[in-house]
Scaffold this active site. Structure first.
Site, PDB file in Angstrom:
ATOM      1  CG  ASN A  10      31.873  71.570  -3.249  1.00 12.98           C
ATOM      2  OD1 ASN A  10      32.932  71.683  -2.413  1.00 12.98           O
ATOM      3  ND2 ASN A  10      31.895  71.329  -4.386  1.00 12.98           N
ATOM      4  NE  ARG A  93      33.640  67.759  -3.638  1.00 11.22           N
ATOM      5  CZ  ARG A  93      34.719  68.283  -3.959  1.00 11.22           C
ATOM      6  NH1 ARG A  93      34.917  69.450  -4.146  1.00 11.22           N
ATOM      7  NH2 ARG A  93      35.695  67.326  -4.535  1.00 11.22           N
ATOM      8  CG  HIS A 182      36.849  63.120  -8.991  1.00 10.69           C
ATOM      9  ND1 HIS A 182      37.540  62.941  -9.992  1.00 10.69           N
ATOM     10  CD2 HIS A 182      36.592  64.418  -8.830  1.00 10.69           C
ATOM     11  CE1 HIS A 182      38.444  64.135 -10.020  1.00 10.69           C
ATOM     12  NE2 HIS A 182      38.069  65.080  -9.293  1.00 10.69           N
ATOM     13  NE  ARG A 243      45.308  67.655  -7.675  1.00 12.13           N
ATOM     14  CZ  ARG A 243      43.850  67.488  -7.930  1.00 12.13           C
ATOM     15  NH1 ARG A 243      43.254  66.819  -8.596  1.00 12.13           N
ATOM     16  NH2 ARG A 243      43.080  68.335  -7.029  1.00 12.13           N
ATOM     17  CD  GLU A 386      31.193  65.872  -8.747  1.00 14.91           C
ATOM     18  OE1 GLU A 386      31.425  66.922  -9.524  1.00 14.91           O
ATOM     19  OE2 GLU A 386      32.160  65.524  -8.003  1.00 14.91           O
TER      20      GLU A 386
END
Ligand code: ADP
Length: 400
Positions: A10, A93, A182, A243, A386
């Site tokens: 990743n 990823r 996601h 965010r 993940e």
């Protein structure tokens, strides 16, 4: 000997996270992280969960190439080097797959060029993902490199869900639509929730709430994603650590016209200085909860705004799905903050949602139900994974 290992990479803008998994038993052979790439204070942390203890290397690592070479050296020192015949693939990823990539894909020159073409849609993420793939290819050319896209799981959203209600030609020209992110986590968690309920995935409707520093919700019908809260970029939807999530797009015009802010300044304001951080000065939910518990007003309002947005999405996705079998919490906040789970579900008895307060208070790394046994809708906590999902998808692709 069958090759059963997958290295998951990743690659972020200044970090590389990695895990080496053995798909024979889904075990972790090595787990590590290189951070602050390009700075004097770079740091590599390498652990072998099966034993052998961890190692830490401090000192400058100039770029992603040096970082991946350092990772390869650490793996080799444990007899787990990239030259091992037991390695079946590297799973990468990749944040944005656009409309082109809707499933895991073996990287070719053409695929790499397409991922590069998507950089304007994910300027912060795709460049590092591309670099990670390029360097990994040079380290061992014959090894399949598999790109696993954060957007892919959401590619099944119906057209009317993915489209924004804007001029169709403009949307087409600039590839403006809702992609969602996601996805690897939403895929893993929705499947694991069906397993927790002991029912076939195809029969179960789930609302997944992935609440990490970034946060997103998805509605999954029978294993197929039908709606998600993030959009063209990860800015849309829930209140997040830094965010804003949803806001009136006219806020942007107002800031430009009245505040004189540039596009980049507004981008930074909404992505990096908003959400919990913007509202109260802390983006870590632990701090927000601690301060709210002491009666701090800004932290209390930030927490309430976060929870209010969650409730709106639970309600909306209940309407989208028609029938909901489970609402499931995952990622850093979702797995750990019982106060967030309790507040998000409070008052939703009319939708069939109830909590078992005692079960909700239990800390555990295992998937678990936190609703009473007779509840109409199950409420669950399912830790996301993940890396395992990326490894599973990459391995399935190269062994099919
Ligand atoms: P990401 O992968 O998006 O960086 P994670 O899923 O690891 O994020 O979640 C990180 C966030 O989880 C932290 O910012 C923090 O707010 C939250 N978190 C972690 N542990 C706890 C806890 N015990 N209680 C409340 N929030 C927590």
């Amino acid at each position: 000997m069958t090759a059963s290992r997958v290295l998951v990479l990743n690659s972020g803008s200044s970090s590389v996270k990695y895990q080496l998994l053995d798909m024979a038993d889904a075990s972790r052979l090595a787990v590590g992280l290189v951070e602050r790439i390009g700075e004097e204070t770079s740091r590599l942390v390498h652990e072998t969960p099966g034993g052998g203890g961890g190692r830490e290397r401090l000192g400058p690592i100039a770029d992603h190439e040096a970082a991946l070479k350092a990772v390869a050296a650490e793996l080799a020192a444990d007899g787990l080097g990239l030259d091992s015949p037991e390695l079946a693939a590297v799973g990468h990823r990749v944040v944005h797959g656009g409309t082109r990539f809707t499933r895991p894909t073996v990287v070719t020159d053409e695929v790499l060029a397409e991922i590069r073409n998507l950089i304007p849609l994910a300027p912060l993420h795709n460049p590092a993902n591309v670099t990670g793939i390029e360097v990994a290819r040079t380290l061992r050319a014959d090894l399949p490199q598999v790109a696993v896209f954060d957007t892919a799981f959401h590619s099944t959203m119906p057209e009317h869900v993915a489209r924004y209600a804007i001029d169709a030609a403009t949307a087409r020209e600039y590839a403006i639509r809702r992609y969602g992110f996601h996805g690897t986590s939403h895929a893993y968690v929705s499947r694991a929730t069906a397993a927790l309920l002991g029912r076939p995935e195809a029969e179960v409707n789930v609302i997944v709430l992935h609440l990490g520093n970034g946060a997103s919700a998805s509605a999954v019908r029978g294993g197929v994603c039908v709606e998600t809260s993030m959009g063209l970029t990860p800015l849309e939807g829930l209140v997040m650590g830094t965010r804003s999530g949803d806001l009136d797009p006219a806020v942007v015009f107002h800031l430009a016209r009245v505040g004189g802010l540039s596009v980049d300044e507004i981008d930074s304001l909404l992505n990096k200085k908003s959400g919990l951080l913007g509202m109260c000065g802390d983006n870590d939910m632990r701090e927000v909860l601690r301060r709210a518990g002491e009666g701090d007003e800004a932290a209390t309002v930030a927490f309430e705004a976060y929870v209010h947005r969650l409730k709106k999405y639970i309600g909306a996705y209940t309407a989208v799905l028609g029938r909901v079998d489970a609402v499931v919490f995952t990622a850093g906040v979702g797995e750990n903050a019982h106060q967030v789970r309790a507040a998000a579900v409070a008052g939703l008895g009319g939708l069939g949602l109830e909590l078992d307060a005692e079960a909700n208070g239990v800390r555990s790394p295992r998937p678990r139900l936190i609703s009473p046994p007779d509840a109409r809708v199950a409420v669950a906590v399912v830790p996301t994974d993940e890396e395992l999902e990326i490894a599973t998808q990459a391995y399935a692709l190269v062994t099919q």
